[in-house]
Design an enzyme around this catalytic site. Structure first.
Site, mmCIF file in Angstrom:
data_model
loop_
_atom_site.group_PDB
_atom_site.id
_atom_site.type_symbol
_atom_site.label_atom_id
_atom_site.label_comp_id
_atom_site.label_asym_id
_atom_site.label_seq_id
_atom_site.Cartn_x
_atom_site.Cartn_y
_atom_site.Cartn_z
ATOM 1 N N GLY A 13 0.835 -1.198 0.000
ATOM 2 C CA GLY A 13 0.000 0.000 0.000
ATOM 3 C C GLY A 13 0.867 1.244 0.000
ATOM 4 O O GLY A 13 2.014 1.225 -0.428
ATOM 5 N N CYS A 14 0.319 2.307 0.520
ATOM 6 C CA CYS A 14 1.030 3.587 0.557
ATOM 7 C C CYS A 14 2.287 3.472 1.400
ATOM 8 O O CYS A 14 2.255 2.971 2.519
ATOM 9 C CB CYS A 14 0.109 4.657 1.135
ATOM 10 S SG CYS A 14 0.902 6.266 1.295
ATOM 11 N N PHE A 15 3.399 3.949 0.873
ATOM 12 C CA PHE A 15 4.655 3.834 1.609
ATOM 13 C C PHE A 15 4.686 4.673 2.875
ATOM 14 O O PHE A 15 5.465 4.410 3.777
ATOM 15 C CB PHE A 15 5.887 4.075 0.743
ATOM 16 C CG PHE A 15 5.883 5.243 -0.197
ATOM 17 C CD1 PHE A 15 5.243 6.432 0.065
ATOM 18 C CD2 PHE A 15 6.577 5.128 -1.397
ATOM 19 C CE1 PHE A 15 5.285 7.500 -0.822
ATOM 20 C CE2 PHE A 15 6.636 6.180 -2.299
ATOM 21 C CZ PHE A 15 5.980 7.372 -2.001
ATOM 22 N N TRP A 16 3.837 5.689 2.989
ATOM 23 C CA TRP A 16 3.819 6.505 4.196
ATOM 24 C C TRP A 16 3.510 5.651 5.424
ATOM 25 O O TRP A 16 4.068 5.850 6.489
ATOM 26 C CB TRP A 16 2.780 7.612 4.109
ATOM 27 C CG TRP A 16 3.001 8.631 3.053
ATOM 28 C CD1 TRP A 16 4.144 8.887 2.356
ATOM 29 C CD2 TRP A 16 2.021 9.555 2.579
ATOM 30 N NE1 TRP A 16 3.940 9.919 1.470
ATOM 31 C CE2 TRP A 16 2.642 10.352 1.587
ATOM 32 C CE3 TRP A 16 0.695 9.801 2.889
ATOM 33 C CZ2 TRP A 16 1.967 11.369 0.919
ATOM 34 C CZ3 TRP A 16 0.020 10.812 2.220
ATOM 35 C CH2 TRP A 16 0.655 11.590 1.241
#
Length: 179
Positions: A13-16
């Site tokens: 998913g989102c790397f954040w």
């Protein structure tokens, strides 16, 4: 850090979210938000977001195995995202948000397969684990504003709604490894 370091490149998913969760763990020396797994040379965020580059948003997690075992790094990966969602995580949809592990050696491939097998037991009843295990190609660092995004933007809406619950899940599940 005292021992030798290892780096795993993981996408979920989102790397954040992955970045924020891994930074909570003792023994993690560095987390680099990056793009990998695609064909476009030198991709940027806008290009990766289209899904047309083949790259995934990923993190390169560098850790000291004398402080935190490789298995814990991988089990945390399967805790901080839902590996039963194909090419998505929640409302983030597209191959750039796929669940993937990128191996740099045969040893890593074997570790990743074992971790995926453990995850299949953990996620039993939720659906099939669809995490791909792919050879590591070139890694392209994400833009500077993506690095340690959560720490720089703790009140940003996405961080509050999506990253905070994932960080909290890792903190609860891996308390003995917290900083």
């Amino acid at each position: 850090m005292s021992g030798s370091t290892t780096t795993f490149v993981l996408a979920g998913g989102c790397f954040w979210c992955l970045d924020a969760a891994y930074r909570q763990l003792r023994g993690v020396a560095e987390v680099l938000s990056c793009y990998t797994g695609g064909e476009t040379p030198q991709p940027n965020y806008e290009q990766v977001c289209t899904g047309a580059t083949g790259h995934a948003e990923a993190v390169a997690v560098t850790f000291d195995e004398s402080v935190i075992p490789a298995g814990v790094i991988l089990d945390a990966f399967f805790t901080m995202h839902d590996p039963t969602q194909l090419n998505r995580q929640g409302n983030d949809v597209g191959t750039q948000y796929r669940s993937a592990m990128f191996f740099a050696s045969e040893e890593q491939r074997e570790l990743f397969e074992a971790a995926r097998d453990r995850a299949a037991e953990y996620w039993a009843g939720s659906g099939e684990v669809v995490t791909s295990i792919e050879p590591l190609g070139e890694v392209f660092p994400a833009e500077e504003y993506h690095q340690d995004f959560f720490a720089k933007n703790p009140t940003q809406g996405y961080c509050l709604a999506v990253a905070v619950p994932k960080v909290n899940k890792v903190r609860a599940s891996f308390a003995e490894y917290l900083r």
